[in-house]
Design a protein around this motif. Structure first.
Motif, PDB file in Angstrom:
ATOM      1  N   LYS A 181       0.840  -1.185   0.000  1.00  0.00           N
ATOM      2  CA  LYS A 181       0.000   0.000   0.000  1.00  0.00           C
ATOM      3  C   LYS A 181       0.885   1.248   0.000  1.00  0.00           C
ATOM      4  N   PRO A 182       0.935   1.968  -1.113  1.00  0.00           N
ATOM      5  CA  PRO A 182       1.808   3.145  -1.202  1.00  0.00           C
ATOM      6  C   PRO A 182       1.220   4.345  -0.462  1.00  0.00           C
ATOM      7  N   ASP A 183       2.087   5.283  -0.141  1.00  0.00           N
ATOM      8  CA  ASP A 183       1.634   6.522   0.483  1.00  0.00           C
ATOM      9  C   ASP A 183       1.008   7.466  -0.546  1.00  0.00           C
ATOM     10  N   LEU A 184       1.454   7.343  -1.798  1.00  0.00           N
ATOM     11  CA  LEU A 184       0.969   8.233  -2.855  1.00  0.00           C
ATOM     12  C   LEU A 184       1.125   7.528  -4.198  1.00  0.00           C
ATOM     13  N   VAL A 185       0.104   7.650  -5.051  1.00  0.00           N
ATOM     14  CA  VAL A 185       0.145   7.078  -6.401  1.00  0.00           C
ATOM     15  C   VAL A 185       0.022   8.210  -7.416  1.00  0.00           C
ATOM     16  N   HIS A 186       0.855   8.149  -8.452  1.00  0.00           N
ATOM     17  CA  HIS A 186       0.763   9.122  -9.548  1.00  0.00           C
ATOM     18  C   HIS A 186       0.166   8.397 -10.754  1.00  0.00           C
ATOM     19  N   VAL A 187      -1.056   8.780 -11.116  1.00  0.00           N
ATOM     20  CA  VAL A 187      -1.768   8.163 -12.234  1.00  0.00           C
ATOM     21  C   VAL A 187      -1.616   9.059 -13.459  1.00  0.00           C
ATOM     22  N   ILE A 188      -1.069   8.509 -14.533  1.00  0.00           N
ATOM     23  CA  ILE A 188      -0.875   9.284 -15.760  1.00  0.00           C
ATOM     24  C   ILE A 188      -1.892   8.809 -16.786  1.00  0.00           C
ATOM     25  N   ASN A 189      -2.830   9.671 -17.110  1.00  0.00           N
ATOM     26  CA  ASN A 189      -3.929   9.313 -18.017  1.00  0.00           C
ATOM     27  C   ASN A 189      -3.561   9.577 -19.468  1.00  0.00           C
ATOM     28  N   GLY A 190      -3.917   8.621 -20.343  1.00  0.00           N
ATOM     29  CA  GLY A 190      -3.766   8.862 -21.769  1.00  0.00           C
ATOM     30  C   GLY A 190      -4.735   9.933 -22.245  1.00  0.00           C
TER      31      GLY A 190
ATOM     32  N   LYS B   7      -9.088   4.918  -0.110  1.00  0.00           N
ATOM     33  CA  LYS B   7      -8.492   6.093   0.542  1.00  0.00           C
ATOM     34  C   LYS B   7      -6.970   6.140   0.390  1.00  0.00           C
ATOM     35  N   ILE B   8      -6.525   5.860  -0.824  1.00  0.00           N
ATOM     36  CA  ILE B   8      -5.100   5.972  -1.155  1.00  0.00           C
ATOM     37  C   ILE B   8      -4.893   7.281  -1.910  1.00  0.00           C
ATOM     38  N   PRO B   9      -4.124   8.218  -1.371  1.00  0.00           N
ATOM     39  CA  PRO B   9      -3.926   9.511  -2.046  1.00  0.00           C
ATOM     40  C   PRO B   9      -3.280   9.335  -3.416  1.00  0.00           C
ATOM     41  N   PHE B  10      -3.721  10.145  -4.376  1.00  0.00           N
ATOM     42  CA  PHE B  10      -3.105  10.060  -5.691  1.00  0.00           C
ATOM     43  C   PHE B  10      -3.144  11.407  -6.409  1.00  0.00           C
ATOM     44  N   ILE B  11      -2.199  11.547  -7.307  1.00  0.00           N
ATOM     45  CA  ILE B  11      -2.104  12.689  -8.214  1.00  0.00           C
ATOM     46  C   ILE B  11      -2.401  12.179  -9.614  1.00  0.00           C
ATOM     47  N   THR B  12      -3.067  12.991 -10.405  1.00  0.00           N
ATOM     48  CA  THR B  12      -3.368  12.618 -11.792  1.00  0.00           C
ATOM     49  C   THR B  12      -2.678  13.585 -12.742  1.00  0.00           C
ATOM     50  N   THR B  13      -2.034  13.046 -13.782  1.00  0.00           N
ATOM     51  CA  THR B  13      -1.562  13.864 -14.898  1.00  0.00           C
ATOM     52  C   THR B  13      -2.462  13.599 -16.094  1.00  0.00           C
ATOM     53  N   GLU B  14      -3.030  14.659 -16.644  1.00  0.00           N
ATOM     54  CA  GLU B  14      -3.886  14.560 -17.830  1.00  0.00           C
ATOM     55  C   GLU B  14      -3.053  14.848 -19.072  1.00  0.00           C
TER      56      GLU B  14
ATOM     57  N   CYS C  89      -4.531  16.511  -6.352  1.00  0.00           N
ATOM     58  CA  CYS C  89      -3.831  17.367  -7.319  1.00  0.00           C
ATOM     59  C   CYS C  89      -4.011  16.795  -8.722  1.00  0.00           C
ATOM     60  N   VAL C  90      -4.443  17.642  -9.656  1.00  0.00           N
ATOM     61  CA  VAL C  90      -4.531  17.263 -11.068  1.00  0.00           C
ATOM     62  C   VAL C  90      -3.538  18.113 -11.847  1.00  0.00           C
ATOM     63  N   ILE C  91      -2.634  17.448 -12.542  1.00  0.00           N
ATOM     64  CA  ILE C  91      -1.598  18.134 -13.310  1.00  0.00           C
ATOM     65  C   ILE C  91      -1.965  18.105 -14.792  1.00  0.00           C
TER      66      ILE C  91
ATOM     67  N   ARG D 141       7.722  18.916  -5.582  1.00  0.00           N
ATOM     68  CA  ARG D 141       7.104  19.808  -4.588  1.00  0.00           C
ATOM     69  C   ARG D 141       5.636  19.448  -4.383  1.00  0.00           C
ATOM     70  N   GLN D 142       4.957  19.101  -5.466  1.00  0.00           N
ATOM     71  CA  GLN D 142       3.549  18.684  -5.342  1.00  0.00           C
ATOM     72  C   GLN D 142       3.430  17.370  -4.564  1.00  0.00           C
ATOM     73  N   TYR D 143       4.358  16.445  -4.817  1.00  0.00           N
ATOM     74  CA  TYR D 143       4.396  15.200  -4.039  1.00  0.00           C
ATOM     75  C   TYR D 143       4.501  15.520  -2.546  1.00  0.00           C
ATOM     76  N   GLN D 144       5.409  16.438  -2.223  1.00  0.00           N
ATOM     77  CA  GLN D 144       5.661  16.766  -0.808  1.00  0.00           C
ATOM     78  C   GLN D 144       4.446  17.416  -0.171  1.00  0.00           C
ATOM     79  N   ILE D 145       3.761  18.269  -0.921  1.00  0.00           N
ATOM     80  CA  ILE D 145       2.557  18.914  -0.396  1.00  0.00           C
ATOM     81  C   ILE D 145       1.503  17.864  -0.044  1.00  0.00           C
ATOM     82  N   ILE D 146       1.303  16.914  -0.948  1.00  0.00           N
ATOM     83  CA  ILE D 146       0.302  15.864  -0.699  1.00  0.00           C
ATOM     84  C   ILE D 146       0.741  14.986   0.481  1.00  0.00           C
ATOM     85  N   ALA D 147       2.036  14.623   0.500  1.00  0.00           N
ATOM     86  CA  ALA D 147       2.527  13.764   1.584  1.00  0.00           C
ATOM     87  C   ALA D 147       2.377  14.441   2.935  1.00  0.00           C
ATOM     88  N   ASN D 148       2.616  15.727   2.989  1.00  0.00           N
ATOM     89  CA  ASN D 148       2.507  16.458   4.272  1.00  0.00           C
ATOM     90  C   ASN D 148       1.058  16.598   4.745  1.00  0.00           C
ATOM     91  N   SER D 149       0.108  16.464   3.803  1.00  0.00           N
ATOM     92  CA  SER D 149      -1.294  16.633   4.169  1.00  0.00           C
ATOM     93  C   SER D 149      -1.958  15.331   4.614  1.00  0.00           C
TER      94      SER D 149
END
Length: 291
Positions: free
Chosen positions: A9-18, A34-41, A67-69, A282-290
């Motif tokens: 179980k990761p602390d943060l997942v980065h999902v990159i969408n096609g 309830k696993i935090p994740f960031i999405t790149t569109e 966070c959505v990138i 920096r965005q990773y760190q913001i999410i991890a700190n929250s």
């Protein structure tokens, strides 16, 4: 995917969408567990066909995404204004090619060798390039396609019908290791005729090498050219406009070559991989700190 999440179980997942429609199951799973994740569109374009029920679910998911990138301001604008997709922390972080020691230094005063890197699919508009070349009579040119895909034979047939032997059209397939020194030395022009884009990585690479470029006004392409002034644009699907710009380039290559040289200075400053990577971390760190 669920098996991986059970064992680790990761602390943060980065999902990159096609595209906006991608990875729905994965994002649903992350929210449910309830696993935090960031999405790149990677691809946000008005050409995307999304039915209303799915669009409503995408909106709901994005509101729960920390966070959505977006890879370009164009993409972010389309997401917010056209699709009505909001999120609590939208960011624009540009893709950037790795630093390359190659740089185009010699510009042919009689250019004739063009190339693109693209999948042979409807989205990438290779048929538009073929139709444009059929209208070019200034001199014989070569257009090399580094790519492959479902429409390859259709495009080879179209080129045979419309171009014949007046120009040389070649689909070379995907290359395991691109020879950037060969690209910069051998080619005079990069073409992108995409019907839709996020921010084309092949366009970024061409700009980073200082190669003259002509691109469609798809999202991302427009932003790249407007920011760096490194090439010229034509309206999406307007092959006659593309043919006219190509003809002008063949007659007077200095204009586009000068744009490519000057544009590389702006490109290196804006699309700096180290700067953009630091912002992502920096965005990773913001999410991890929250958490």
């Amino acid at each position: 995917f669920s098996d991986i999440m059970i064992s680790y179980k990761p602390d943060l997942v980065h999902v990159i969408n096609g595209s906006l429609r991608s990875n729905m199951v994965i994002r649903e799973y992350l929210i449910k567990n309830k696993i935090p994740f960031i999405t790149t569109e990677s691809l946000v374009d008005t050409a995307l066909d999304i039915d209303e029920p799915k669009l409503r679910r995408i909106r709901e998911i994005n509101k729960k995404t920390p966070c959505v990138i977006y890879v370009s301001k164009d993409s972010k604008k389309v997401a917010f204004d056209f699709f009505g997709i909001d999120c609590p922390n939208p960011q624009v972080i540009y893709n950037a090619p790795l630093p390359n020691i190659c740089k185009k230094e010699i510009y042919n005063d009689k250019p004739y060798r063009f190339f693109t890197t693209a999948r042979c699919s409807y989205q990438k508009g290779i048929d538009i390039m073929i139709k444009a070349l059929a209208e070019v009579t200034e001199r014989k040119v070569i257009l090399d396609i580094y790519g492959d895909g479902e429409n390859r034979f259709e495009y080879e047939k179209l080129a045979a019908e419309l171009i014949g032997d007046r120009h040389c059209f070649r689909i070379l397939g995907w290359q395991k290791d691109m020879d950037y020194k060969m690209i910069t030395n051998n080619y005079d022009l990069f073409l992108s005729a995409s019907r839709s884009e996020g921010l084309s990585y092949s366009s970024l690479e061409a700009a980073s090498l200082g190669i003259p470029m002509i691109c469609s006004r798809a999202p991302g392409n427009t932003e790249l050219i407007d920011l760096c002034h490194c090439g010229l644009l034509f309206h999406v699907e307007d092959y006659m406009e593309l043919a006219s710009i190509i003809t002008n380039f063949l007659r007077n290559p200095k204009h586009l070559s000068t744009m490519a040289i000057n544009g590389k200075v702006s490109f290196d400053r804006i699309f700096d991989v180290n700067k953009n990577m630091k912002e992502l971390l920096r965005q990773y760190q913001i999410i991890a700190n929250s958490i």
